[in-house]
Scaffold this active site. Structure first.
Site, PDB file in Angstrom:
ATOM      1  N   GLY A 194       7.803  11.323   6.580  1.00 26.41           N
ATOM      2  CA  GLY A 194       7.178  11.868   7.776  1.00 26.41           C
ATOM      3  C   GLY A 194       5.946  11.111   8.209  1.00 26.41           C
TER       4      GLY A 194
ATOM      5  N   GLY B 243       7.452  14.664   4.765  1.00 24.08           N
ATOM      6  CA  GLY B 243       7.565  16.062   5.147  1.00 24.08           C
ATOM      7  C   GLY B 243       7.507  16.937   3.904  1.00 24.08           C
TER       8      GLY B 243
ATOM      9  CD  GLU C  51      13.216   9.024   3.880  1.00 25.58           C
ATOM     10  OE1 GLU C  51      12.142   9.391   4.375  1.00 25.58           O
ATOM     11  OE2 GLU C  51      13.471   7.827   3.593  1.00 25.58           O
TER      12      GLU C  51
END
Length: 495
Positions: free
Chosen positions: A171, A120, A194
């Site tokens: 993402g 993302g 992440e």
């Protein structure tokens, strides 16, 4: 003259394919936490997201080739990173194609040769969060949009294929991992990075990571370890491995497939699966590229990452003697991560084993909202992605000891007055209905050995036959047997 293929006389599918749910009768799963159900009543189904004024033009390209509908992420300069503009364009197309009788297959790919989707657009979200509660809510709303899209793909009633060609992270994993067909190439670079940026492995990571073999999912979640090329196939991330040079030919071939109206999703998946096999150029030899998470290293991963607290995992790594160099490297990696991210992620891995696919995205939306309010996300993105050169982030709190169990649990709670994320599909399940399109899992191999403890060659041959001689099956089963069985007078025995 274009050759069009009819499959009105398909052979009976193998027994495993009957476990694929029909779109007309989605599998239902109980919400595993009653408190979550009580706090999260659903009202009406939300409207399908549509483009907004100011959305970027041409950041997603759509194409129709006979029965094939393609989605091409088109931000190559940003490694096709996903934003709200792209998601809002994709939603209406997916819903339109699902109703269309002439749209047979959906293909997801990325423009250029570097990435399907590197994640993302978290840099934009971090800057947005700095504006205060309104910006944090806007960031949370983006994750809600993304998770609805991922859930739509996970419960789609037609075959979805993802070309994981190049970088596939964050993402990009969400757009791929829940599709029945996930195609790795020699250029694939998979990771869930992440914890590096003060966040947690979202986009359904709560669902697919704990369901990987042993503790490999926990290891990938906490360390952000990368899997390159064929390693994504062996790990269960990809379902197929093809050379990037054949992808255009595969696309053309898929467009030629014709499915009679009476042919359901299981038979369609079977046909696509056979089509993929036609274009394989073989796997790299084990001498050239051995299985990464195998043998003694795999034993060490399961040993060290089986605990339910991060402190115990650190202690196990410190005491690891069989794979000492790997353990020290892993300790160094984990020590640079956000302590809050590590603890929340480990809790996520343990809870997610029991969540259905719908509950997964609803739960993750709440966790994401809490991270948008936490200082580590902005600090992590700025330190790792926006600083030149990247620097070590200054986490708050800075140590594991300062992150209490109550703090961790608060990430999974729904504040009073809030409700769970409203999804756009009612499909639900607790295990992937198409999971046997990938290589056999270690659990399946164990079950067979315990019930039919014959010789290793016979077990390997049996799995190869059941999987229609799928490439990688023999290698995977052989590795598992060499690591988890011993020979006895009666045959091999699971240990």
């Amino acid at each position: 003259m274009l050759l069009r293929h009819s499959f009105s006389r398909l052979p009976s599918p193998p027994s495993w394919i009957s476990r694929v749910s029909s779109p007309a009768m989605p599998l239902r799963a109980k919400v595993t936490n009653p408190a979550f159900r009580a706090a999260a009543s659903l009202s009406t189904t939300p409207d399908i997201p549509k483009e907004l004024p100011g959305d970027e033009p041409d950041d997603v390209l759509f194409n129709s080739i006979y029965g094939l509908r393609s989605i091409e992420l088109n931000r190559p300069k940003k490694l096709n990173s996903l934003n709200g503009s792209m998601a809002r364009k994709i939603f209406p197309r997916l819903k339109e194609w699902e109703k269309s009788q002439i749209a047979n297959i959906v293909l997801i790919s990325g423009a250029g040769s570097k990435a399907l989707c590197a994640g993302g657009d978290v840099a934009a979200l971090a800057l947005q969060n700095e504006s205060g509660p309104e910006g944090q809510k806007a960031s949370t709303d983006f994750f809600g949009l993304e998770f609805r899209l991922d859930h739509t793909i996970a419960t789609y009633s037609k075959p979805v294929i993802s070309f994981m060609d190049g970088i596939t992270m964050g993402g990009g994993v969400g757009l791929s991992m829940h599709a029945p067909f996930r195609i790795a190439t020699e250029r694939t670079v998979f990771a869930m990075p992440e914890t590096t940026i003060g966040y947690f492995p979202d986009v359904g990571g709560s669902f697919f990571l704990p369901r990987l073999d042993g503790e490999t999912g926990t290891y990938l979640a906490l360390t952000s370890e990368r899997l390159n090329g064929v390693q994504a196939l062996y790990a269960g991330i990809a379902t197929h491995y093809l050379h990037s040079s054949v992808l255009s030919n595969v696309t053309q071939r898929l467009s030629e497939l014709v499915f009679p109206d009476h042919v359901g999703l299981p038979e369609r998946l079977q046909t696509v699966n056979k089509t993929m096999a036609e274009y394989s150029l073989g796997l790299p030899s084990l001498q050239e590229e051995p299985i990464l998470m195998a043998g003694e290293l795999r034993k060490a991963i399961d040993r060290c990452f089986s605990f339910n607290t991060v402190e115990e995992i650190f202690a196990a790594l410190e005491n690891e003697t069989e794979q000492k160099e790997w353990a020290q490297k892993t300790l160094k990696t984990l020590s640079s991560r956000s302590p809050t991210s590590l603890k929340v992620t480990l809790r996520q891995m343990r809870l997610g084993k029991k969540w259905s696919i719908s509950e997964t995205f609803q739960r993750e939306h709440q966790v994401a909202a809490n991270f948008m309010r936490h200082p580590d996300f902005v600090e992590g993105v700025k330190a790792r992605l926006m600083s030149k050169p990247p620097r070590q982030a200054e986490w708050q709190p800075a140590t594991l000891a300062e992150v209490s169990n109550d703090t961790v649990e608060s990430f999974f709670a729904i504040p009073e007055g809030e409700s769970r994320l409203q999804l756009l599909s009612e499909g639900d399940y607790t295990s992937y209905p198409h999971e046997q399109l990938a290589l056999p899992s270690e659990n399946e191999i164990e079950k067979f050995v315990r019930n039919h403890g014959t010789s290793a060659p016979q077990v390997i041959s049996e799995f190869a036959q059941r999987w229609n001689q799928k490439e990688g099956v023999r290698e995977k089963v052989s590795e598992v047997l060499s690591r988890r069985t011993k020979r006895t007078e009666k045959g091999i025995e699971w240990v």
